[in-house]
Motif scaffolding. Sequence first.
Motif, PDB file in Angstrom:
ATOM      1  N   LEU A 183     -35.042   8.844  19.574  1.00  0.00           N
ATOM      2  CA  LEU A 183     -33.750   9.395  19.140  1.00  0.00           C
ATOM      3  C   LEU A 183     -33.945  10.348  17.968  1.00  0.00           C
ATOM      4  O   LEU A 183     -33.367  11.433  17.926  1.00  0.00           O
ATOM      5  N   ILE A 198     -33.099  14.417  17.903  1.00  0.00           N
ATOM      6  CA  ILE A 198     -32.199  15.100  16.967  1.00  0.00           C
ATOM      7  C   ILE A 198     -32.941  16.195  16.208  1.00  0.00           C
ATOM      8  O   ILE A 198     -32.401  17.282  15.982  1.00  0.00           O
ATOM      9  N   LEU A 257     -36.760  14.662   6.677  1.00  0.00           N
ATOM     10  CA  LEU A 257     -35.818  14.843   7.776  1.00  0.00           C
ATOM     11  C   LEU A 257     -35.720  13.596   8.649  1.00  0.00           C
ATOM     12  O   LEU A 257     -34.633  13.108   8.962  1.00  0.00           O
ATOM     13  N   PHE A 273     -33.955  10.860   6.836  1.00  0.00           N
ATOM     14  CA  PHE A 273     -32.523  11.149   6.738  1.00  0.00           C
ATOM     15  C   PHE A 273     -31.813  10.786   8.036  1.00  0.00           C
ATOM     16  O   PHE A 273     -30.765  10.144   8.042  1.00  0.00           O
ATOM     17  N   ILE A 274     -32.429  11.182   9.153  1.00  0.00           N
ATOM     18  CA  ILE A 274     -31.841  10.859  10.456  1.00  0.00           C
ATOM     19  C   ILE A 274     -31.790   9.346  10.645  1.00  0.00           C
ATOM     20  O   ILE A 274     -30.777   8.781  11.054  1.00  0.00           O
ATOM     21  N   GLU A 334     -29.114   7.969   7.946  1.00  0.00           N
ATOM     22  CA  GLU A 334     -27.750   8.494   7.871  1.00  0.00           C
ATOM     23  C   GLU A 334     -27.130   8.793   9.227  1.00  0.00           C
ATOM     24  O   GLU A 334     -25.911   8.748   9.369  1.00  0.00           O
ATOM     25  N   ILE A 335     -27.944   9.134  10.214  1.00  0.00           N
ATOM     26  CA  ILE A 335     -27.360   9.564  11.487  1.00  0.00           C
ATOM     27  C   ILE A 335     -27.444   8.477  12.560  1.00  0.00           C
ATOM     28  O   ILE A 335     -26.444   8.131  13.184  1.00  0.00           O
ATOM     29  N   GLN A 347     -24.785   5.742  12.571  1.00  0.00           N
ATOM     30  CA  GLN A 347     -23.468   6.224  12.990  1.00  0.00           C
ATOM     31  C   GLN A 347     -23.417   6.430  14.500  1.00  0.00           C
ATOM     32  O   GLN A 347     -22.418   6.104  15.145  1.00  0.00           O
ATOM     33  N   PHE A 397     -14.287  10.133  14.898  1.00  0.00           N
ATOM     34  CA  PHE A 397     -15.410   9.482  14.217  1.00  0.00           C
ATOM     35  C   PHE A 397     -16.606  10.427  14.187  1.00  0.00           C
ATOM     36  O   PHE A 397     -17.253  10.603  13.153  1.00  0.00           O
ATOM     37  N   GLU A 426     -17.899  11.621  10.701  1.00  0.00           N
ATOM     38  CA  GLU A 426     -19.048  10.853  10.223  1.00  0.00           C
ATOM     39  C   GLU A 426     -20.395  11.392  10.706  1.00  0.00           C
ATOM     40  O   GLU A 426     -21.411  11.212  10.045  1.00  0.00           O
ATOM     41  N   ILE A 427     -20.425  12.005  11.870  1.00  0.00           N
ATOM     42  CA  ILE A 427     -21.727  12.411  12.421  1.00  0.00           C
ATOM     43  C   ILE A 427     -21.985  13.905  12.248  1.00  0.00           C
ATOM     44  O   ILE A 427     -23.037  14.297  11.737  1.00  0.00           O
ATOM     45  N   GLN A 437     -23.355  15.129   8.883  1.00  0.00           N
ATOM     46  CA  GLN A 437     -24.740  14.724   8.640  1.00  0.00           C
ATOM     47  C   GLN A 437     -25.700  15.580   9.458  1.00  0.00           C
ATOM     48  O   GLN A 437     -26.759  15.978   8.971  1.00  0.00           O
ATOM     49  N   LEU A 438     -25.334  15.855  10.698  1.00  0.00           N
ATOM     50  CA  LEU A 438     -26.189  16.711  11.528  1.00  0.00           C
ATOM     51  C   LEU A 438     -26.332  18.093  10.900  1.00  0.00           C
ATOM     52  O   LEU A 438     -27.416  18.665  10.876  1.00  0.00           O
ATOM     53  N   THR A 479     -29.122  18.559   8.460  1.00  0.00           N
ATOM     54  CA  THR A 479     -30.535  18.518   8.864  1.00  0.00           C
ATOM     55  C   THR A 479     -31.161  19.902   8.899  1.00  0.00           C
ATOM     56  O   THR A 479     -32.376  20.036   8.836  1.00  0.00           O
ATOM     57  N   PHE A 519     -28.209  24.576  12.047  1.00  0.00           N
ATOM     58  CA  PHE A 519     -28.069  23.550  13.076  1.00  0.00           C
ATOM     59  C   PHE A 519     -27.182  24.000  14.236  1.00  0.00           C
ATOM     60  O   PHE A 519     -27.568  23.924  15.401  1.00  0.00           O
TER      61      PHE A 519
END
Lengths: 428, 428
Positions: free
Chosen positions: A130, A134, A191, A194-195, A198-199, A202, B194, B198-199, B202-203, B206, B210
């Motif tokens: 995963l 990302i 990175l 962080f994913i 934080e990601i 969620q 959501f 929330e997501i 954060q993405l 990165t 992005f």
Amino acid sequence: MYLNKQNAQNELSLLLPNFADKSFLLAISGGADSMVLANLFLALNLNFQIAHINYKLRGEESDLDEKIVFKFCLKNNVKFHLYKVSEIDKKPENSVQLWARNLRYEYFNKIKSEENLHFIVTAHHLNDELETFIINLSRASGLKGLSGIPKNENEILRPLLKFSKEEIYKFAKENNIEFREDTSNQKSDYLRNFIRNEITPQLLKTNESFLENFSKSLTYLNDSKDFISTEIENKRKNLSQKINSKIIFNKEKLDKESDFVKFELLKTYGFDDANEISKIFKSENSSLFYSKGHQLQIARNELIIEKINLEKEDFKEILLPEISQIYLKYFLLSDNFNNEIWKIDLEKIKLPLKIREVKRDDLLFPIGMIGKKKVSKVIKELKLSTFDEEKIKILSDSKDQVLGILPYRQDSRFVANENLKNFIEIIF
Amino acid sequence: MYLNKQNAQNELSLLLPNFADKSFLLAISGGADSMVLANLFLALNLNFQIAHINYKLRGEESDLDEKIVFKFCLKNNVKFHLYKVSEIDKKPENSVQLWARNLRYEYFNKIKSEENLHFIVTAHHLNDELETFIINLSRASGLKGLSGIPKNENEILRPLLKFSKEEIYKFAKENNIEFREDTSNQKSDYLRNFIRNEITPQLLKTNESFLENFSKSLTYLNDSKDFISTEIENKRKNLSQKINSKIIFNKEKLDKESDFVKFELLKTYGFDDANEISKIFKSENSSLFYSKGHQLQIARNELIIEKINLEKEDFKEILLPEISQIYLKYFLLSDNFNNEIWKIDLEKIKLPLKIREVKRDDLLFPIGMIGKKKVSKVIKELKLSTFDEEKIKILSDSKDQVLGILPYRQDSRFVANENLKNFIEIIF
């Protein structure tokens, strides 16, 4: 997927039907995932050894990681290989991650070969998949980057990719497997961390079966990728022939294919920019294109592709065919050059042209300046990075006169004036 | 991509080269994205009208949304269509989102057709794409679900899909475009909100680019999807022929293709489970498979596929061919049935079998019980949802004797005993 001995064995046999006859080198950090991997290989009675790298990145913690792996090997009579990073090993400050990865795979491959083992095995799991997904999403990837970490490639097996971190921890707990929390040598990988922190949490909230569904998506994307690559190779067979070291495409037939097919076929030879590819099909008969590793010549109804060697060690010179348009966009260039053209007066030079390394006493007559300058001085004034500077080549004629510093400066003496008809175009 | 009039026009012309000659119905909520869309269409001098739906979900706020759209239309002389949801309109508590979407597209299509307009236009943007991508990722999607919202499908255009929400807000500000914050009729869409709150943020952290990179990935995935579907249709042509309403595949040739190809070809007819498909190729000559909308018969070296109509209104009965194995896995079934088999004694019944609706005085002799029972009573005791109950069908013989309630209960009178050789198998 639920992790138990049976399911792990099934996954392994999908990757490698005759796994029981093979020997393995397990890469073990001491963390939950790798210690579970080691215990599974033990439970399955497989022929394996263990390698551990102590990066010395976290002081005493690193030594405790080493100890737990050593203890496992001692107890279970498994051969243990240790690489202790010494003070001498360079740890580059800004890319510890890359350095550690290279060190890791170099070491593992060395042991694998010394011990005559068949495969390296790592404990990558579904959560790693995963994170990688990302990261690749954030970097404009195609199907290749989004279809998952290879399960079996270059003699590296990753049999835990279908199992989540949660399943692995559960298995460790149920089977009283000792491991060290946070043995991560990826502390420095901002990175990925962080994913992870934080990601992922969620994403897991969006759906109870998020990881399982994600895993199915990956399988499907991977099947799609395989289908495409099979079909593209079929098309390559139908549209081209190999003659000695040359690949020759039928231009007319290839041009009838979609942009996607052209791109997929030509990227194999380093032509991986959609705009450049469309130029190939619009260009005049007998134009010449260079990618970083290949030369593509257009001759009547053919695209003739040939490998060129640009490695510093091997590179001497490339003689350019006597062709009126030569595309060097890809050649030794950064992306900053676009549609620049050097027109060269054919009456003032002697063909063939060649691309060669800079020589000590090369001289250039810069445009817009009276007189000459040492090429090495002009290069210094460009203020390039060492990396870009090393890629610089000289365009010269057969008498070795400097026509320009590729791709930065043309020599003023050989510029063709507007009305001249007898010239060559060098196109970036 | 940077949003300005020129780039918006370019995107539009990619979707619809002759867009200047067409007429449009813009779906406008009053939010930034849709008000920007309306202003762009105005600036491009296009022939358009506007439709707004006041869902009355947020009281006075909803009325203010309506007003801002009305004001724009009045000022710019644009024809305004309004649907005000009344007290009579049912708002189902648990699926407001689905209800609102159906209402929306029904209304927009009605106006489009009444006014003879060519296209409906919505203001979906790149952030919406990202949300949809993550939703589909959480649901085990293939390339289709992960290659983006269609830009042009069913006469609905979405010309802003390449632009981020940020770009749209910037454009609104630079051009003094009035809009209402949070006109979202998606308040009730918990998952989408959501992800948005929330997501996505954060993405975006990165990688600076992005969204731009994500957009490139989508383009690439979409090209891959198109390539696959072209190639699959080529294979369909090569492997099958159409004779009247039947599609006939060469079984041997089809079996040589990969599982992926088989799956892609057969899912068109509702056979979309990899395990079931492998059964088709392993099954005996002259087996019969049913999907939700098709019948697949195996006869010598052929797969013969035919459409069957199961819609309540049209359904009367299906006469089953006289074949010894009939696979009903897909037929009217939930996923709970797996590898169940009814063996039916051919000496006690009269062929052909048929599948038909339940009749009022149907009787069943349940297995493990002495005597008979009304079929309607047995069904009630199954305690199914109305949805599942409506899908129930009866398997009977040609004398209309009930052989079983599909797929739940077989009748005990016609069960073939172990040693009998003259039987039919109904396989779920």
